[in-house]
Design a protein around this motif. Structure first.
Motif, short mmCIF file in Angstrom:
data_model
loop_
_atom_site.label_atom_id
_atom_site.label_comp_id
_atom_site.label_asym_id
_atom_site.label_seq_id
_atom_site.Cartn_x
_atom_site.Cartn_y
_atom_site.Cartn_z
N SER A 156 15.69 7.36 -59.47
CA SER A 156 16.17 6.37 -58.49
C SER A 156 16.42 7.01 -57.13
O SER A 156 16.13 6.41 -56.09
N GLN A 157 16.90 8.25 -57.11
CA GLN A 157 17.10 8.95 -55.84
C GLN A 157 15.75 9.25 -55.18
O GLN A 157 15.62 9.12 -53.96
N LEU A 158 14.77 9.64 -56.00
CA LEU A 158 13.43 9.88 -55.44
C LEU A 158 12.88 8.62 -54.80
O LEU A 158 12.36 8.65 -53.68
N ILE A 159 12.97 7.52 -55.51
CA ILE A 159 12.44 6.25 -54.99
C ILE A 159 13.16 5.85 -53.70
O ILE A 159 12.53 5.43 -52.72
N GLU A 160 14.47 5.98 -53.68
CA GLU A 160 15.24 5.66 -52.47
C GLU A 160 14.76 6.50 -51.29
O GLU A 160 14.59 6.00 -50.19
N GLN A 161 14.54 7.78 -51.53
CA GLN A 161 14.10 8.66 -50.45
C GLN A 161 12.67 8.36 -50.03
O GLN A 161 12.34 8.46 -48.86
N ILE A 162 11.83 7.98 -50.98
CA ILE A 162 10.45 7.59 -50.64
C ILE A 162 10.47 6.32 -49.79
O ILE A 162 9.72 6.20 -48.82
N ARG A 163 11.35 5.40 -50.14
CA ARG A 163 11.50 4.17 -49.34
C ARG A 163 11.91 4.49 -47.91
O ARG A 163 11.61 3.72 -47.00
N GLU A 164 12.58 5.62 -47.73
CA GLU A 164 13.00 6.05 -46.39
C GLU A 164 11.97 6.98 -45.76
O GLU A 164 12.27 7.70 -44.81
N ASN A 165 10.75 6.98 -46.30
CA ASN A 165 9.61 7.77 -45.80
C ASN A 165 9.83 9.27 -45.87
O ASN A 165 9.36 10.02 -45.01
N ASN A 166 10.48 9.72 -46.92
CA ASN A 166 10.69 11.15 -47.13
C ASN A 166 9.48 11.71 -47.89
O ASN A 166 9.32 11.45 -49.09
N ASP A 167 8.64 12.46 -47.19
CA ASP A 167 7.42 13.01 -47.79
C ASP A 167 7.72 14.03 -48.88
O ASP A 167 6.97 14.14 -49.86
N LEU A 168 8.80 14.78 -48.73
CA LEU A 168 9.15 15.77 -49.76
C LEU A 168 9.52 15.07 -51.07
O LEU A 168 9.17 15.56 -52.16
N ALA A 169 10.18 13.94 -50.99
CA ALA A 169 10.52 13.20 -52.20
C ALA A 169 9.26 12.67 -52.87
O ALA A 169 9.14 12.69 -54.10
N PHE A 170 8.31 12.23 -52.06
CA PHE A 170 7.06 11.73 -52.63
C PHE A 170 6.30 12.87 -53.31
O PHE A 170 5.75 12.70 -54.40
N ARG A 171 6.28 14.04 -52.70
CA ARG A 171 5.64 15.20 -53.34
C ARG A 171 6.33 15.56 -54.64
O ARG A 171 5.68 15.92 -55.63
N ALA A 172 7.64 15.47 -54.66
CA ALA A 172 8.40 15.76 -55.89
C ALA A 172 8.04 14.74 -56.98
O ALA A 172 7.88 15.11 -58.15
N LEU A 173 7.88 13.48 -56.59
CA LEU A 173 7.48 12.44 -57.55
C LEU A 173 6.09 12.74 -58.10
O LEU A 173 5.85 12.64 -59.30
N ILE A 174 5.17 13.13 -57.22
CA ILE A 174 3.81 13.49 -57.65
C ILE A 174 3.87 14.65 -58.63
O ILE A 174 3.25 14.61 -59.70
N ASN A 175 4.62 15.68 -58.30
CA ASN A 175 4.72 16.85 -59.20
C ASN A 175 5.31 16.47 -60.54
O ASN A 175 4.88 16.98 -61.58
N LYS A 176 6.25 15.57 -60.54
CA LYS A 176 6.92 15.18 -61.78
C LYS A 176 5.99 14.36 -62.69
O LYS A 176 6.02 14.51 -63.90
N TYR A 177 5.14 13.51 -62.08
CA TYR A 177 4.34 12.58 -62.87
C TYR A 177 2.84 12.85 -62.82
O TYR A 177 2.06 12.06 -63.34
N LYS A 178 2.43 13.96 -62.25
CA LYS A 178 0.99 14.21 -62.11
C LYS A 178 0.29 14.32 -63.47
O LYS A 178 -0.82 13.81 -63.63
N ASN A 179 0.90 14.96 -64.44
CA ASN A 179 0.27 15.09 -65.76
C ASN A 179 0.13 13.74 -66.44
O ASN A 179 -0.91 13.45 -67.04
#
Length: 186
Positions: free
Chosen positions: A4-27
């Motif tokens: 939920s924190q990642l999504i909130e930060q992505i909603r605020e256009n935080n590119d680092l949070a989006f990269r973290a989401l990609i790394n977490k769910y890439k597999n």
């Protein structure tokens, strides 16, 4: 950082949070796409489409739903849509048809040894797809996503005994199916 924190930060256009989401769910995303399309280049294209869709639609995420399930559904739907666009006449929800079409393409482009390996992988995926839903889900999370039994318990809200039992039964069923298949085809 929680989902939920990642999504909130992505909603605020935080590119680092989006990269973290990609790394977490890439597999999860890549393996889901590859399992369905059985082609690494196509799976990579779908991978990009999935994360683009996630980025565009993260406002639609409800925090009461499991983010893993939401992302899996996007990956699955994008993969099925890709297959339908690629060959609408032959596209179906039957993974055996998909696997057979992919094998025909491989036969034209690769040596026999690679084809045999691809057939074995396709057979494995076909039998995994035939497992009962709970067994399949737990096996994929454990073996393909690398989650521990404890992580699966938390993700699926199940007891450790249930997860352990489902993994055991999935392996046993898969082993029986594979043994029967290879005895018949050897």
């Amino acid at each position: 950082m929680t989902d939920s924190q990642l999504i909130e930060q992505i909603r605020e256009n935080n590119d680092l949070a989006f990269r973290a989401l990609i790394n977490k769910y890439k597999n999860l995303v890549y393996n889901t796409a590859f399992r369905l399309v059985r082609n690494s280049e196509d799976a990579e294209d779908i991978f990009q489409d999935v994360f683009l869709e996630i980025y565009k639609s993260c406002d639609a995420v409800r925090f009461d739903e499991d983010l893993t399930v939401w992302i899996y559904k996007i990956a699955y739907n994008k993969s099925i849509s890709f297959l339908r666009r690629k060959n609408p006449a032959k596209a179906s929800n039957n993974n055996n048809d998909i696997a057979n079409n992919e094998l025909k393409l491989i036969e034209k482009n690769h040596p026999a040894k690679q084809l045999e390996q691809k057939e074995n992988i396709t057979t494995l995926y076909r039998f995994i797809d035939q497992l009962p839903e709970n067994q399949r889900k737990v096996l994929l999370l454990h073996k393909f996503e690398g989650l521990s039994q404890k992580e699966i318990c938390e993700k699926l809200d199940m007891s450790e005994h249930s997860v352990e039992s489902l993994i055991y039964r999935a392996r046993k069923n898969l082993k029986q199916k594979l043994n029967a298949y290879f005895k018949l085809n050897s």
